[in-house]
Design an enzyme around this catalytic site. Structure first.
Site, PDB file in Angstrom:
ATOM      1  N   HIS A 190       0.824  -1.217   0.000  1.00  0.00           N
ATOM      2  CA  HIS A 190       0.000   0.000   0.000  1.00  0.00           C
ATOM      3  C   HIS A 190       0.857   1.267   0.000  1.00  0.00           C
ATOM      4  O   HIS A 190       0.332   2.363  -0.110  1.00  0.00           O
ATOM      5  CB  HIS A 190      -0.926   0.033   1.228  1.00  0.00           C
ATOM      6  CG  HIS A 190      -2.041  -0.969   1.165  1.00  0.00           C
ATOM      7  ND1 HIS A 190      -2.214  -1.959   2.116  1.00  0.00           N
ATOM      8  CD2 HIS A 190      -3.035  -1.162   0.263  1.00  0.00           C
ATOM      9  CE1 HIS A 190      -3.274  -2.686   1.800  1.00  0.00           C
ATOM     10  NE2 HIS A 190      -3.785  -2.239   0.686  1.00  0.00           N
ATOM     11  N   ARG A 217      -6.716   6.109   1.506  1.00  0.00           N
ATOM     12  CA  ARG A 217      -6.355   5.322   2.699  1.00  0.00           C
ATOM     13  C   ARG A 217      -5.023   5.789   3.274  1.00  0.00           C
ATOM     14  O   ARG A 217      -4.765   5.642   4.464  1.00  0.00           O
ATOM     15  CB  ARG A 217      -6.290   3.829   2.352  1.00  0.00           C
ATOM     16  CG  ARG A 217      -7.618   3.256   1.944  1.00  0.00           C
ATOM     17  CD  ARG A 217      -7.606   1.741   1.930  1.00  0.00           C
ATOM     18  NE  ARG A 217      -6.996   1.188   0.731  1.00  0.00           N
ATOM     19  CZ  ARG A 217      -7.013  -0.107   0.423  1.00  0.00           C
ATOM     20  NH1 ARG A 217      -7.584  -0.973   1.237  1.00  0.00           N
ATOM     21  NH2 ARG A 217      -6.448  -0.550  -0.680  1.00  0.00           N
ATOM     22  N   ASP A 223     -13.768  -7.106  -2.839  1.00  0.00           N
ATOM     23  CA  ASP A 223     -12.908  -6.973  -1.663  1.00  0.00           C
ATOM     24  C   ASP A 223     -13.431  -5.799  -0.841  1.00  0.00           C
ATOM     25  O   ASP A 223     -13.410  -4.657  -1.307  1.00  0.00           O
ATOM     26  CB  ASP A 223     -11.465  -6.701  -2.078  1.00  0.00           C
ATOM     27  CG  ASP A 223     -10.538  -6.812  -0.884  1.00  0.00           C
ATOM     28  OD1 ASP A 223     -10.815  -6.156   0.138  1.00  0.00           O
ATOM     29  OD2 ASP A 223      -9.560  -7.569  -0.938  1.00  0.00           O
ATOM     30  N   GLU A 271     -15.507 -10.561   0.134  1.00  0.00           N
ATOM     31  CA  GLU A 271     -14.307 -10.750   0.963  1.00  0.00           C
ATOM     32  C   GLU A 271     -14.196  -9.709   2.062  1.00  0.00           C
ATOM     33  O   GLU A 271     -14.389  -8.522   1.808  1.00  0.00           O
ATOM     34  CB  GLU A 271     -13.084 -10.672   0.051  1.00  0.00           C
ATOM     35  CG  GLU A 271     -11.750 -10.723   0.791  1.00  0.00           C
ATOM     36  CD  GLU A 271     -10.584 -10.852  -0.175  1.00  0.00           C
ATOM     37  OE1 GLU A 271     -10.701 -11.599  -1.174  1.00  0.00           O
ATOM     38  OE2 GLU A 271      -9.555 -10.208   0.063  1.00  0.00           O
ATOM     39  N   GLU A 322      -7.594 -12.346   5.890  1.00  0.00           N
ATOM     40  CA  GLU A 322      -6.424 -11.536   5.526  1.00  0.00           C
ATOM     41  C   GLU A 322      -5.853 -10.820   6.757  1.00  0.00           C
ATOM     42  O   GLU A 322      -4.641 -10.715   6.909  1.00  0.00           O
ATOM     43  CB  GLU A 322      -6.892 -10.552   4.455  1.00  0.00           C
ATOM     44  CG  GLU A 322      -5.902  -9.548   4.016  1.00  0.00           C
ATOM     45  CD  GLU A 322      -6.541  -8.649   2.939  1.00  0.00           C
ATOM     46  OE1 GLU A 322      -7.436  -9.120   2.191  1.00  0.00           O
ATOM     47  OE2 GLU A 322      -6.148  -7.482   2.857  1.00  0.00           O
ATOM     48  N   ASP A 355      -2.447 -14.343   5.172  1.00  0.00           N
ATOM     49  CA  ASP A 355      -1.303 -13.752   4.472  1.00  0.00           C
ATOM     50  C   ASP A 355      -0.056 -14.322   5.142  1.00  0.00           C
ATOM     51  O   ASP A 355       0.191 -14.064   6.326  1.00  0.00           O
ATOM     52  CB  ASP A 355      -1.356 -12.223   4.595  1.00  0.00           C
ATOM     53  CG  ASP A 355      -0.242 -11.566   3.802  1.00  0.00           C
ATOM     54  OD1 ASP A 355       0.929 -11.958   3.998  1.00  0.00           O
ATOM     55  OD2 ASP A 355      -0.522 -10.670   2.985  1.00  0.00           O
ATOM     56  N   HIS A 393      -3.731 -14.553   0.962  1.00  0.00           N
ATOM     57  CA  HIS A 393      -3.762 -13.168   0.520  1.00  0.00           C
ATOM     58  C   HIS A 393      -2.373 -12.799  -0.022  1.00  0.00           C
ATOM     59  O   HIS A 393      -1.358 -13.057   0.639  1.00  0.00           O
ATOM     60  CB  HIS A 393      -4.110 -12.261   1.705  1.00  0.00           C
ATOM     61  CG  HIS A 393      -3.898 -10.813   1.428  1.00  0.00           C
ATOM     62  ND1 HIS A 393      -2.885 -10.086   2.028  1.00  0.00           N
ATOM     63  CD2 HIS A 393      -4.548  -9.951   0.615  1.00  0.00           C
ATOM     64  CE1 HIS A 393      -2.948  -8.836   1.596  1.00  0.00           C
ATOM     65  NE2 HIS A 393      -3.942  -8.733   0.737  1.00  0.00           N
ATOM     66  N   GLU A 440      -3.786 -15.612  -5.501  1.00  0.00           N
ATOM     67  CA  GLU A 440      -4.092 -14.201  -5.779  1.00  0.00           C
ATOM     68  C   GLU A 440      -2.897 -13.513  -6.430  1.00  0.00           C
ATOM     69  O   GLU A 440      -1.751 -13.740  -6.038  1.00  0.00           O
ATOM     70  CB  GLU A 440      -4.426 -13.462  -4.473  1.00  0.00           C
ATOM     71  CG  GLU A 440      -4.605 -11.960  -4.715  1.00  0.00           C
ATOM     72  CD  GLU A 440      -5.005 -11.156  -3.484  1.00  0.00           C
ATOM     73  OE1 GLU A 440      -4.869 -11.665  -2.361  1.00  0.00           O
ATOM     74  OE2 GLU A 440      -5.450 -10.008  -3.677  1.00  0.00           O
TER      75      GLU A 440
HETATM   76  C1  LIG Z   1      -7.814  -4.040  -2.671  1.00  0.00           C
HETATM   77  C2  LIG Z   1      -7.887  -4.140  -1.175  1.00  0.00           C
HETATM   78  O1  LIG Z   1      -8.495  -3.007  -0.647  1.00  0.00           O
HETATM   79  C3  LIG Z   1      -6.530  -4.321  -0.518  1.00  0.00           C
HETATM   80  O2  LIG Z   1      -5.692  -3.251  -0.869  1.00  0.00           O
HETATM   81  C4  LIG Z   1      -5.859  -5.619  -0.912  1.00  0.00           C
HETATM   82  C5  LIG Z   1      -6.635  -6.788  -0.436  1.00  0.00           C
HETATM   83  O3  LIG Z   1      -7.372  -6.744   0.512  1.00  0.00           O
HETATM   84  C6  LIG Z   1      -6.489  -8.059  -1.144  1.00  0.00           C
HETATM   85  O4  LIG Z   1      -5.641  -8.170  -2.021  1.00  0.00           O
HETATM   86  O5  LIG Z   1      -7.216  -8.978  -0.815  1.00  0.00           O
HETATM   87 MG   LIG Z   2      -8.624  -8.567   0.677  1.00  0.00          MG
END
Ligand SMILES: C[C@H](O)[C@H](O)CC(=O)C(=O)O
Ligand SMILES: [Mg+2]
Length: 392
Positions: free
Chosen positions: A22, A48, A214, A240, A268, A291, A318, A338
């Site tokens: 991020h 964010r 998401d 998600e 996640e 993750d 994740h 992913e």
């Molecule tokens: C896109 C989502 O807000 C975040 O940045 C990434 C995520 O939660 C995901 O890859 O799963």
């Molecule tokens: Mg996510």
């Protein structure tokens, strides 16, 4: 073969991408009005980064054995993480045999219980654990997936997370996960905008290409229920992380409420087998998404995945690039992976932890065969400015 002992642990901080994906520059889809728990405060809705999502930065942990071999790994933990690794965790690693991974994990976890258990501390512990796997792989001259029992599939198959699932389909991905942009505070207008986005993506992709949301912890139970129900006509595959991660009861209820065929997924922002035990035993998710750079490393992910397998719940980690690829390739219970689109417009494939890692593999045509390079098969990019704020 006599195994060397560990000589030194070093912790570095680096800014701009890497494990803290991020931590990007301006004009990136990943920071463009995404629904979050902070969106109830209008001033934090558009970005964010404004509320501090990238405040930590990337932590790199290097572990050097007596024979000079160096393993490394990375997580989201920045300077506070560097302090924890150098001043606390390093003592359990230095002097230990390079094979002592389980004992080191237990000592790191047990000794930090009084201020750890989840979050930043377990992120740090994950980086140490993954660096130990990288080191052991390099010493044994084997990829990490071989240390884990070897592949059960020839290649990984990917879905893409990003603002442009339509482009992701053209790049060969099997599905696309869209960031939800509007949460409950933006009312019916926001809900309509969400559904319009999904409808327009559905029109642009083929019937077999799946679409998911998401929600990044941003919703409440009622909003999540309505979103899942109204998204079903566009073939939504999963919703998600719709609720805050501590709301296990909400997740269990949401699973009862969503239309048949729509999955609820989460995990996640969950840590260790103890957190995932709650998710699994309470029936919170149809799929879990630990993750590996955060949840406790490979040592813990192996236990989480075994628990999930016993519950009949698939594990689709994740993000986390090579660190999850080496795990997923060894699991029957992880049907796909992913890929986070880190290109600012999500229109091209950029390595997930760019620019930190060299040789970071990326999917081609939505698929990836892992190389046989020892360890996790990646190198630190010497052009990245690594800073070591603490020593011990
Ligand atoms: C896109 C989502 O807000 C975040 O940045 C990434 C995520 O939660 C995901 O890859 O799963
Ligand atoms: Mg996510």
């Amino acid at each position: 073969m006599a195994m060397p002992r560990i000589r030194e642990v070093r912790a570095y901080v680096v800014r701009g991408g890497g494990a803290d994906y991020h931590d990007q520059g301006g004009q990136h889809w990943i920071d463009d009005h995404i629904a979050t728990p902070m969106a109830r405060y209008p001033e934090y809705r558009a970005s964010r980064q404004k509320f501090g999502l990238n405040v930590l930065g990337t932590l790199v942990v290097e572990i050097e054995a007596e024979d000079g071999t160096v393993g490394f790994a990375t997580t989201t933990a920045g300077e506070p993480g560097a302090y924890i690794v150098e001043k606390h965790l390093a003592r359990f690693v230095e002097g230990a045999p390079v094979t002592s991974i389980e004992k080191i994990w237990d000592q790191m976890y047990s000794s930090t219980l009084f201020y750890g258990r989840k979050g930043l501390v377990v992120n740090c512990l994950s980086a140490v654990d993954l660096a130990l796997y990288d080191l052991l792989g390099k010493i044994r001259q084997e990829p990490v997936y071989a240390l884990l029992g070897g592949p059960v599939q020839d290649e990984l198959v990917f879905y893409a997370t990003g603002a442009r699932p339509d482009l992701a389909e053209k790049l060969g991905f099997i599905g696309g996960k869209l960031p939800l942009q509007h949460g409950p505070a933006e009312g019916p207008e926001g809900m309509r905008a969400n559904l319009d986005k999904l409808a327009s993506m559905r029109e642009r992709v083929s019937e077999d290409f799946f679409l998911s949301w998401d929600c990044w912890m941003s919703l409440d139970l009622d909003y999540a229920t309505r979103l899942a129900r109204d998204s079903a006509e566009f073939g939504l595959k999963w919703i998600e992380e719709p609720l805050p991660p501590d709301d296990y009861w909400g997740y269990a209820e949401l699973r009862r409420r969503v239309p048949t065929g729509t999955w609820v997924s989460t995990g996640e922002h969950e840590w260790t087998r103890f957190g995932f035990r709650l998710l699994l035993e309470m029936g919170c998710a149809d799929m879990i998404q630990p993750d590996v750079n955060w949840c406790g490393g490979i040592t813990e992910l192996t236990k989480i995945a075994a628990l999930a397998d016993a519950h009949g719940v698939p594990v689709v980690p994740h993000g986390s690039s090579v660190y999850s690829y080496h795990f997923v390739i060894t699991r029957r219970n992880s049907p796909f992976s992913e890929f986070l689109m880190m290109h600012p417009q999500a229109s091209e494939i950029v390595p997930m932890f760019h620019p930190l890692l060299l040789d970071e593999p990326v999917p081609e045509g939505g698929r990836l065969r892992l190389p046989e390079t020892p360890g996790f098969g990646v190198r630190l990019n010497p052009e990245c400015d690594l800073h070591r704020p603490y020593t011990h």
